[in-house]
Scaffold this active site. Structure first.
Site, mmCIF file in Angstrom:
data_model
loop_
_atom_site.group_PDB
_atom_site.id
_atom_site.type_symbol
_atom_site.label_atom_id
_atom_site.label_comp_id
_atom_site.label_asym_id
_atom_site.label_seq_id
_atom_site.Cartn_x
_atom_site.Cartn_y
_atom_site.Cartn_z
ATOM 1 N N GLY A 181 0.611 -1.246 0.025
ATOM 2 C CA GLY A 181 0.080 0.097 0.111
ATOM 3 C C GLY A 181 0.991 1.070 0.018
ATOM 4 O O GLY A 181 2.013 1.288 -0.536
ATOM 5 N N SER A 182 0.248 2.207 0.562
ATOM 6 C CA SER A 182 1.118 3.639 0.391
ATOM 7 C C SER A 182 2.376 3.619 1.507
ATOM 8 O O SER A 182 3.181 4.304 1.223
ATOM 9 C CB SER A 182 0.279 4.788 1.044
ATOM 10 O OG SER A 182 -0.984 4.892 0.454
ATOM 11 N N THR A 183 2.766 2.619 2.333
ATOM 12 C CA THR A 183 4.135 2.594 2.824
ATOM 13 C C THR A 183 5.191 2.406 1.824
ATOM 14 O O THR A 183 6.316 2.722 1.790
ATOM 15 C CB THR A 183 4.424 1.433 3.787
ATOM 16 O OG1 THR A 183 3.935 0.232 3.011
ATOM 17 C CG2 THR A 183 3.358 1.202 4.695
#
Lengths: 625, 380
Positions: A326-328
């Site tokens: 995801g956005s990590t």
């Protein structure tokens, strides 16, 4: 020597050679016959004496298995001595009747009988087989009093393996179990048969498996004289055993406890690494299981309960399950853009709230006008990274991420690590068969850019990549064992930090990304979880999309929960000189800020401040992407 | 008229016809002896061995049904397959016991060197058949090369026992094909002198700092342990010491079935596989060991009779070589268990536990049966 011969000559020659061969055979057999005569007639007296009256037996002296302790010496796997009641099947005619008679003086449950049967079936040659383990002193006394009734049954003092903390750290410690046919084969293949004479147990999972050779030690031998009944009557020579090495881990078991407790009843994984050495500080997979169940053969009920649970407690989610980050993924993408020269730190990019590619509109949560790199991380803009992914291209992304060890086994000292998927056109070509599936589409690059799509990494890879970000670009091989400790001399053999590579990156680029990640927890998506933190912490929230139930049964109520997105969070702290880097994932936990970030807060509070939380980390339903 | 082919009696006849009763009788004696010994040595494996025997007998029957001409047409493909698989093992093989012998083909693991034990003599027999009437020095050089390639691949695995068996199988064909005595005699003499000097100078050769040309450390250890088992009584000499005690303590009449103390008190390692002969010797004595030798002699004589009656050059060579391979198995195994040959992993033929070797051996018997049944028709 050219020999052109007629068929008749040829057959004559063949006959002669068959005759020669036959004579040769008879000569060889005559030698064998002579040897048999020599041994069985000439030397019979002597050899018979050696066999019958003066049997010299080599008895193995089993070494003590090494212990496993955490970085502060807290025992995680240890041995204790206890009495077992054992039956030697080759010396007992009617085993069942003997067990019935034994059960009159000693408590023998149906479960004990079942286990006895199982071990008997699997046992090699004619070893004695335990019918009851961990006898009480009273039971030992009762049996000794009536021993004469039970030839071939004996009480033995044996060492048992014990995992005093139960479920805590079960996935990494692993367990030992009785040696079965397959283990025997492996032992034989490694040429270790002699060293395992007399050993009943072997590492089956986790560190117990990886470090089997170090933990097991070297078997010694006693050369004894035995009488006709096979009992030792005199010790002739002795070669003592060498106990196995103890393992001192880099793991902080207190931190592990805090991290596991923070999950409460939720499923997920957490890996915390010391970014300066690659030493693992905590490695959590929830839910866990009790390794003590396995030591003496797990019962069918226990095994079914573990196997049938929809939560899959045996699965090591930290190193075997793979998830999209995801956005990590974005801090790494930002670095890739800066390093490739595709973006400048202060360059502002248009953010209309979507990105058009190939006639398809890739959506974002909101339109922000313009954003620069710093803001894109703090507010987790998708549009910024859609464009960046398109500019870098899939090969540019894959080439950069590969340096962080994403999609590559880290080489941690645990068995069963998954490789994950670092998406690239090359990966697609080898992964799929159909030509249309093998093609890489430009649109796929766009979703890879925000950590979704084909991206699939283990939490360990994500934590290790975060550690490399924290320490300025050194990728280590993560490891759990810090020292091997010689149990006899206390000599400590350190496991050296093993840098895999120095990732070439400019210091100001790393600094810019770090500043943005610190801001995430001050004013961005991690601010609610880290409100009032007494230390600087860099972090990034993420949400891993769950698209399918993968063949599980449809159950009203449960489905909704299991279709929720996974909550992801990566962090390192203190931001200026990190001593811990971590990745957390809560399955179906929603946004990164809702479940994973509060767990990270509790873990970091304990690691840096020593604050022990009194309840699991809260689920923050107000948190946002 | 109904079709007589499907009459039950004819079906039965068709089923039995490929089988040579003499070979079958000898085989039955050996297999039954093996089963009796298995009951004593490792009763829990007796059932498994029955299954192995069933599979092996099916393989034998299938091979016996195959006419020699068909068999010969398989020579080149089998040989090439074997070589390709051996190269595969060298490249992708699984390492076990420090040796690469197994190839994982997804479904199961296979040991291509085992295939070579049949494919090697078959290939050479086929080759000599092609050159019949024009066999010259070049023929032998080519044959030697055909032999050397797979043997070299197996030696590097490293697997001394199997490479010796495969090399022997090939050399027997070459020997029967008529390799000049002028070449055989000097080599044989060299071998005798070499072995003699190892025995005489064993002590110097076995010093730890002496490195042996062409042999690996573990092979050196085996030879040295053989020369003097007491140098390592706890480790490598243990097998030989204990098996000679077992054999010798059996005496003339043996201790009786199931009464072997060496066996039952677990002194004999590998007592169900390579060392099963020591169980026979302990429990049935000199009578048993000599009887076994006699049965093997019967088997070998029958094999030679079949070879002498075989219709073509290729079948003659093949039958002769297979017979000699049986001999090699028996001699090497009994030699190592009784302490006159080094310990190389060769089972006692038709008796030791284990399916792979048994299937290979029974395939050999099946080929002999097929050659024997087609002895009259040289030209069909």
């Amino acid at each position: 020597m050219t020999e052109f011969r007629s068929p008749d000559e040829e057959i004559e020659g063949f006959r002669a050679r068959v005759l020669v061969a036959l004579l040769f055979i008879l000569a060889c057999f005559a030698v064998l016959g002579g040897r048999f005569y020599y041994l069985q007639v000439e030397r019979h007296e002597y050899l018979h004496t050696r066999a019958e009256d003066n049997r010299i037996a080599l008895l193995p002296v089993v070494p003590n298995r090494g212990q496993i302790v955490d970085r502060n010496g807290v025992p995680l796997a240890r041995n204790y001595a206890a009495y077992t009641l054992e039956i030697n099947p080759s010396r007992v005619r009617r085993v069942d009747e003997t067990i019935d008679a034994l059960s009159e003086i000693i408590d023998i449950q149906p479960r004990d009988r079942r286990r006895f049967r199982k071990i008997l079936e699997e046992s090699r040659n004619f070893d004695s087989v335990p019918i009851r383990t961990r006898l009480t002193d009273e039971e030992v006394a009762r049996f000794v009093g009536q021993r004469y009734r039970f030839p071939g049954v004996e009480v033995q003092a044996r060492l048992f393996r014990d995992y005093p903390l139960g479920e805590v750290g079960a996935h990494l410690i692993g367990y030992i179990g009785r040696i079965n046919e397959r283990d025997l084969q492996r032992i034989e293949e490694r040429g270790q048969t002699a060293n395992y004479r007399g050993s009943d147990y072997i590492g089956k999972a986790g560190l117990e498996l990886t470090y089997e050779d170090a933990l097991h030690g070297t078997t010694g031998f006693e050369q004894v004289e035995v009488n006709a009944g096979g009992r030792a009557v005199r010790l002739l020579a002795r070669q003592p055993s060498t106990p196995g090495n103890d393992l001192q881990l880099t793991l902080d078991i207190e931190l592990q406890k805090v991290a596991e407790a923070a999950f409460g009843t939720r499923r997920g994984a957490l890996v915390a690494i010391d970014p300066n050495t690659g030493g693992v500080l905590a490695l959590v997979s929830m839910p866990g299981y009790d390794p003590n169940l396995f030591v003496d053969g797990i019962s069918t009920q226990d095994w079914q309960a573990l196997n049938d649970s929809p939560d899959h407690p045996m699965l090591n989610r930290a190193i075997y399950s793979t998830y999209p980050p995801g956005s990590t993924f974005k801090p790494f993408m930002a670095l890739a853009g800066l390093e490739a020269g595709k973006r400048q730190i202060n360059q502002r990019m248009p953010d209309p709230g979507f990105f058009m590619f190939g006639g398809h509109r890739f959506m974002d949560h909101r339109a922000r006008g313009t954003v620069d790199m710093h803001e894109s991380i703090v507010v987790s803009s998708n549009t910024y990274y859609y464009q960046l992914a398109n500019d870098l291209g899939i090969d540019g992304i894959a080439g950069f991420m590969r340096q962080f060890g994403l999609g590559t086994r880290t080489g941690i000292d645990l068995p069963g690590e998954a490789e994950g998927v670092l998406p690239s056109p090359e990966w697609k070509r080898t992964r799929f068969r159909q030509p249309e599936q093998q093609r890489w589409y430009g649109g796929e690059t766009i979703s890879v850019g925000i950590g979704q799509g084909y991206n699939a990494y283990t939490l360990l890879q994500l934590a290790n990549a975060t550690a490399a970000l924290a320490n300025g670009g050194v990728l280590f091989r993560p490891h759990l064992v810090g020292h091997l400790v010689n149990a006899q001399t206390d000599e400590r053999i350190p496991v050296a930090a093993e840098p895999v590579r120095q990732i070439p990156m400019r210091a100001e680029n790393i600094a810019a990304v770090r500043r943005a990640m610190v801001e995430v927890n001050k004013s961005g998506t991690g601010a609610r979880a880290f409100a009032g933190a007494a230390y600087g912490v860099a972090g990034k929230t993420g949400t891993a999309q769950v698209f399918s139930l993968r063949g599980q049964r449809y159950e009203e109520g449960k489905v909704a929960e299991r279709l929720r997105d996974h909550s992801v969070f990566v962090a390192f702290a203190p931001a200026e000189a990190p001593t811990i880097a971590m990745a957390v994932l809560v399955e179906n936990g929603g946004f990164g800020s809702q479940a994973a970030a509060p767990i990270a807060r509790q873990v970091l509070d304990f690691h840096l401040l020593g604050t022990r939380p009194n309840q699991p980390a809260p689920q923050d339903e107000e948190g946002e992407e | 008229m109904t079709d007589q082919r499907f009459h039950p009696v004819n079906l039965l006849r068709g089923f039995v016809r490929p089988v040579d009763p003499v070979l079958l009788a000898i085989l039955a004696v050996l297999l039954s002896a093996g089963y009796l010994l298995m009951l004593s040595a490792s009763p829990e494996r007796a059932h498994n061995q029955m299954v192995n025997t069933g599979v092996a007998l099916c393989a034998m029957w299938a091979a016996a049904r195959l006419p020699p001409q068909r068999l010969m047409s398989l020579a080149v493909p089998l040989y090439l397959l074997g070589v390709v698989l051996l190269i595969g093992v060298a490249a992708f093989g699984e390492t076990s016991k420090g040796a690469k012998r197994w190839l994982d083909i997804g479904v199961t693991r296979i040991q291509p060197s085992e295939l070579m034990k049949i494919a090697m003599p078959l290939m050479l027999a086929w080759y000599f058949q092609q050159r019949e009437g024009a066999i010259n020095l070049r023929t032998f050089i080519v044959a030697a090369a055909l032999l050397a390639v797979p043997v070299a691949l197996i030696v590097t695995q490293p697997d001394l026992g199997t490479s010796l068996l495969v090399a022997a199988a090939g050399m027997y064909v070459i020997f029967f094909a008529g390799l000049s005595w002028k070449l055989i005699i000097p080599v044989a003499l060299l071998g005798v002198v070499g072995l003699g000097s190892i025995v005489v100078f064993g002590d110097q050769l076995c010093q730890p700092d002496t490195e042996w040309y062409a042999l690996r450390e573990y092979q050196k250890q085996r030879v040295c342990t053989l020369l003097d088992p007491t140098r390592d009584p706890l480790g490598k000499g243990f097998h030989i010491i204990q098996s000679t005690i077992a054999i010798g303590s059996g005496g003339v009449w043996g201790k009786g079935w199931m009464e072997g103390t060496q066996t039952h008190l677990s002194f004999i390692p590998e007592r169900h596989t390579d060392f099963i002969f020591s169980v026979l010797a302990e429990e049935f004595g000199l009578v048993g060991t000599l009887a076994l030798l006699a049965v093997y002699v019967l088997l070998l004589v029958r094999g030679f009779v079949i070879a002498l009656r075989a219709p073509t050059l290729a079948t003659r060579l093949l039958a002769g070589a297979i017979t000699m391979v049986f001999f090699t198995y028996a001699f090497v195994n009994m030699g190592m268990v009784s302490g006159i040959l080094p310990v190389v992993g060769v089972p006692l033929p038709f008796i030791s536990y284990g399916g792979t070797a048994l299937v290979t051996l029974c395939l050999g018997v099946g080929i002999l049966m097929s050659i024997h049944r087609h002895r009259g028709n040289a030209h069909d």
